[in-house]
Design a protein around this motif. Structure first.
Motif, PDB file in Angstrom:
ATOM      1  N   ASN A 272      -6.255  -5.991  -8.602  1.00 60.34           N
ATOM      2  CA  ASN A 272      -5.319  -5.838  -9.771  1.00 60.34           C
ATOM      3  C   ASN A 272      -4.648  -7.382  -9.891  1.00 60.34           C
ATOM      4  OD1 ASN A 272      -7.561  -3.620 -11.249  1.00 60.34           O
ATOM      5  ND2 ASN A 272      -6.732  -2.225  -9.315  1.00 60.34           N
ATOM      6  N   LEU A 273      -4.416  -6.986  -8.785  1.00 57.38           N
ATOM      7  CA  LEU A 273      -2.864  -8.219  -8.701  1.00 57.38           C
ATOM      8  C   LEU A 273      -2.902  -9.412  -8.943  1.00 57.38           C
ATOM      9  CD1 LEU A 273      -1.431  -6.499  -5.640  1.00 57.38           C
ATOM     10  CD2 LEU A 273      -0.375  -6.338  -8.120  1.00 57.38           C
ATOM     11  N   LYS A 274      -3.794  -9.828  -8.924  1.00 58.86           N
ATOM     12  CA  LYS A 274      -4.455 -11.295  -9.214  1.00 58.86           C
ATOM     13  C   LYS A 274      -3.513 -11.595 -10.823  1.00 58.86           C
ATOM     14  CE  LYS A 274      -9.361 -11.007 -10.474  1.00 58.86           C
ATOM     15  NZ  LYS A 274     -11.057 -11.543  -9.880  1.00 58.86           N
ATOM     16  N   GLU A 275      -4.072 -10.740 -11.810  1.00 60.87           N
ATOM     17  CA  GLU A 275      -3.485 -10.918 -12.884  1.00 60.87           C
ATOM     18  C   GLU A 275      -1.964 -11.783 -12.898  1.00 60.87           C
ATOM     19  OE1 GLU A 275      -2.021  -8.430 -15.404  1.00 60.87           O
ATOM     20  OE2 GLU A 275      -3.042  -7.027 -14.170  1.00 60.87           O
ATOM     21  N   ILE A 276      -1.286 -12.096 -11.481  1.00 64.58           N
ATOM     22  CA  ILE A 276       0.167 -11.747 -11.112  1.00 64.58           C
ATOM     23  C   ILE A 276       0.001 -13.742 -10.698  1.00 64.58           C
ATOM     24  CG2 ILE A 276       2.886 -12.136 -10.997  1.00 64.58           C
ATOM     25  CD1 ILE A 276       1.715 -10.553 -13.318  1.00 64.58           C
ATOM     26  N   LYS A 277       0.096 -14.760 -11.304  1.00 62.05           N
ATOM     27  CA  LYS A 277      -0.025 -16.152 -10.262  1.00 62.05           C
ATOM     28  C   LYS A 277       0.619 -16.602  -9.476  1.00 62.05           C
ATOM     29  CE  LYS A 277      -2.488 -20.150 -10.467  1.00 62.05           C
ATOM     30  NZ  LYS A 277      -3.877 -19.966 -10.176  1.00 62.05           N
ATOM     31  N   ALA A 278       2.156 -15.453  -9.590  1.00 62.11           N
ATOM     32  CA  ALA A 278       2.573 -15.208  -9.060  1.00 62.11           C
ATOM     33  C   ALA A 278       2.685 -14.735  -6.845  1.00 62.11           C
ATOM     34  CB  ALA A 278       4.323 -15.455  -9.130  1.00 62.11           C
ATOM     35  N   PHE A 279       1.978 -14.113  -7.257  1.00 62.17           N
ATOM     36  CA  PHE A 279       1.423 -12.863  -6.184  1.00 62.17           C
ATOM     37  C   PHE A 279       0.587 -13.385  -5.722  1.00 62.17           C
ATOM     38  CE2 PHE A 279       2.922  -8.954  -8.175  1.00 62.17           C
ATOM     39  CZ  PHE A 279       4.380  -9.137  -7.823  1.00 62.17           C
ATOM     40  N   ASP A 280      -0.302 -14.948  -5.677  1.00 59.44           N
ATOM     41  CA  ASP A 280      -1.396 -15.469  -4.953  1.00 59.44           C
ATOM     42  C   ASP A 280      -1.237 -15.729  -3.915  1.00 59.44           C
ATOM     43  OD1 ASP A 280      -3.297 -17.601  -7.492  1.00 59.44           O
ATOM     44  OD2 ASP A 280      -2.860 -15.699  -7.820  1.00 59.44           O
ATOM     45  N   ALA A 281       0.144 -16.608  -3.719  1.00 56.55           N
ATOM     46  CA  ALA A 281       0.013 -16.569  -1.726  1.00 56.55           C
ATOM     47  C   ALA A 281       0.368 -15.015  -1.033  1.00 56.55           C
ATOM     48  CB  ALA A 281       1.375 -17.113  -2.104  1.00 56.55           C
ATOM     49  N   TYR A 282       0.454 -13.553  -1.749  1.00 55.39           N
ATOM     50  CA  TYR A 282       0.759 -12.654  -1.629  1.00 55.39           C
ATOM     51  C   TYR A 282      -0.332 -11.811  -0.903  1.00 55.39           C
ATOM     52  CZ  TYR A 282       6.056 -12.423  -1.732  1.00 55.39           C
ATOM     53  OH  TYR A 282       7.290 -13.187  -2.348  1.00 55.39           O
ATOM     54  N   ARG A 283      -0.908 -12.145  -1.586  1.00 58.53           N
ATOM     55  CA  ARG A 283      -2.922 -11.853  -2.012  1.00 58.53           C
ATOM     56  C   ARG A 283      -3.307 -12.505  -0.560  1.00 58.53           C
ATOM     57  NH1 ARG A 283      -5.287 -12.633  -5.515  1.00 58.53           N
ATOM     58  NH2 ARG A 283      -7.106 -10.839  -5.809  1.00 58.53           N
ATOM     59  N   GLU A 284      -2.865 -13.823  -0.514  1.00 57.74           N
ATOM     60  CA  GLU A 284      -3.964 -14.278   0.276  1.00 57.74           C
ATOM     61  C   GLU A 284      -3.641 -14.079   1.654  1.00 57.74           C
ATOM     62  OE1 GLU A 284      -5.003 -18.455  -2.737  1.00 57.74           O
ATOM     63  OE2 GLU A 284      -3.791 -18.163  -0.748  1.00 57.74           O
ATOM     64  N   LYS A 285      -2.539 -13.308   1.414  1.00 56.41           N
ATOM     65  CA  LYS A 285      -1.334 -13.540   3.035  1.00 56.41           C
ATOM     66  C   LYS A 285      -1.867 -11.928   3.626  1.00 56.41           C
ATOM     67  CE  LYS A 285       1.164 -14.094   6.585  1.00 56.41           C
ATOM     68  NZ  LYS A 285       0.498 -14.590   7.483  1.00 56.41           N
ATOM     69  N   ILE A 286      -1.358 -10.942   2.867  1.00 54.14           N
ATOM     70  CA  ILE A 286      -2.222  -8.973   3.088  1.00 54.14           C
ATOM     71  C   ILE A 286      -3.295  -9.719   3.168  1.00 54.14           C
ATOM     72  CG2 ILE A 286      -2.652  -7.031   1.970  1.00 54.14           C
ATOM     73  CD1 ILE A 286      -0.222  -8.062   0.887  1.00 54.14           C
ATOM     74  N   ALA A 287      -4.728 -10.924   2.701  1.00 54.84           N
ATOM     75  CA  ALA A 287      -5.461 -10.095   2.957  1.00 54.84           C
ATOM     76  C   ALA A 287      -6.767 -10.720   4.532  1.00 54.84           C
ATOM     77  CB  ALA A 287      -6.875 -11.215   1.688  1.00 54.84           C
ATOM     78  N   LYS A 288      -5.812 -11.992   4.630  1.00 51.48           N
ATOM     79  CA  LYS A 288      -5.520 -12.080   5.538  1.00 51.48           C
ATOM     80  C   LYS A 288      -5.215 -11.125   7.350  1.00 51.48           C
ATOM     81  CE  LYS A 288      -4.133 -16.689   8.901  1.00 51.48           C
ATOM     82  NZ  LYS A 288      -3.793 -17.628   8.929  1.00 51.48           N
ATOM     83  N   LEU A 289      -4.250 -10.760   7.262  1.00 48.92           N
ATOM     84  CA  LEU A 289      -3.808  -9.772   7.809  1.00 48.92           C
ATOM     85  C   LEU A 289      -4.237  -8.532   7.890  1.00 48.92           C
ATOM     86  CD1 LEU A 289       0.265  -9.870   6.436  1.00 48.92           C
ATOM     87  CD2 LEU A 289      -0.739 -10.614   8.649  1.00 48.92           C
ATOM     88  N   LEU A 290      -5.131  -8.337   7.233  1.00 46.15           N
ATOM     89  CA  LEU A 290      -5.711  -7.260   6.934  1.00 46.15           C
ATOM     90  C   LEU A 290      -7.782  -7.575   6.896  1.00 46.15           C
ATOM     91  CD1 LEU A 290      -4.472  -4.923   4.600  1.00 46.15           C
ATOM     92  CD2 LEU A 290      -4.110  -4.564   6.191  1.00 46.15           C
ATOM     93  N   LYS A 291      -8.071  -8.708   7.319  1.00 46.41           N
ATOM     94  CA  LYS A 291      -8.890  -9.433   7.416  1.00 46.41           C
ATOM     95  C   LYS A 291      -9.992  -8.667   6.326  1.00 46.41           C
ATOM     96  CE  LYS A 291      -9.113  -9.825  12.383  1.00 46.41           C
ATOM     97  NZ  LYS A 291      -7.516  -9.510  12.162  1.00 46.41           N
TER      98      LYS A 291
END
Length: 295
Positions: A272-291
């Motif tokens: 639901n956060l992907k609509e905010i482009k500025a959050f892309d890097a955060y989403r990718e980092k979180i996904a990597k951390l939580l696998k």
């Protein structure tokens, strides 16, 4: 009432331990000081070792509550950092006895549970530095953020030790302002092409060396979510959009507090956060951390 008596026992143990050392402070001495029976003591604590752990949990929770209260205030990043830098100095003035106990026990305890509590506190403070420095100075400091953390924490601890061992009553606000000014100097030096000692690629290794174990993924995700919540406040979005995104971040933070977060729920809400482009890097980092796989 029960919580008051428990707190009274903890504070008595801190005071007596500061005078005599924890291992030279007996349960009998503590109950005599509190005016209770040994049976009453064991109603609150299963053992002296459990009390030892509770002493540190009690202090760290107080510290955490103070930092969170400032976090929730509507303050500019620099002022927020300044006020949070004040906290340990204010705590030392109020609880000098605890700091004496802490310095005596932090390197010599064989209590594994206490060791874990102390390690988590070290991880939390490093995570706090990383998040607050980025908020205050921006992404430009990432290449040398490790050096700033090392230098600032070293200066802060030196002033705390000086206050403790030389019985000085330093003004917490003045020390915090001074430390912030020194951070400005360090940032300026790096902007003038000073080479960092510890490069970004070594940051995880630095944290591992400093805390004896790397910051766990959940702590890193928590810091990233807090970063997002802070940035969201200043984004040019409608109140309805902000409200919806705040709800998403709140849900993720609540899920993260569970012993085993639901990965599918986390994955779905993160989308639901992907609509905010500025959050892309955060989403990718979180996904990597939580696998997780990003949707």
């Amino acid at each position: 009432m029960k919580e008051d008596k428990r707190q009274e026992i903890i504070e008595s143990a801190i005071r007596l331990s500061a005078e005599n050392g924890f291992f030279n402070t007996s349960v009998q001495g503590i109950v005599d000081d509190c005016g209770i029976s040994k049976g009453a003591f064991y109603h609150y604590f299963s053992s002296k070792e459990a009390l030892h752990v509770a002493i540190f949990q009690y202090y760290f929770e107080q510290m955490d509550d103070s930092l969170k209260a400032i976090d929730q205030a509507n303050l500019p990043p620099r002022e927020k950092m300044k006020q949070q830098l004040c906290v340990p100095f204010e705590q030392l003035n109020k609880q000098r006895a605890f700091f004496i106990v802490y310095l005596r026990e932090q390197n010599f305890s064989i209590n594994k549970e206490l060791h874990d509590v102390m390690e988590q506190a070290r991880k939390d403070i490093l995570t706090w530095y990383y998040r607050r420095l980025r908020e205050t100075y921006g992404e430009k400091i990432i290449p040398y953020i490790a050096d700033i953390i090392l230098l600032t924490e070293g200066m802060r601890n030196a002033y705390l030790a000086t206050m403790l061992f030389h019985n000085l009553d330093l003004n917490a606000n003045r020390v915090a302002e001074f430390l912030l000014n020194r951070m400005d100097d360090i940032v300026q030096a790096f902007e003038n092409n000073e080479e960092p000692i510890i490069h970004t690629s070594n940051l995880d290794h630095l944290l591992s060396e400093h805390t004896f174990s790397s910051i766990n993924p959940k702590s890193q995700v928590d810091a990233l979510l807090k970063d997002m919540a802070t940035r969201l406040k200043d984004m040019p979005l409608s109140e309805e959009q902000k409200h919806g995104l705040v709800h998403v971040i709140d849900f993720l933070q609540s899920e993260l507090k569970k012993p085993e977060p639901d990965k599918y729920a986390f994955q779905g809400m993160l989308a639901n956060l992907k609509e905010i482009k500025a959050f892309d890097a955060y989403r990718e980092k979180i996904a990597k951390l939580l696998k997780l796989q990003l949707l």
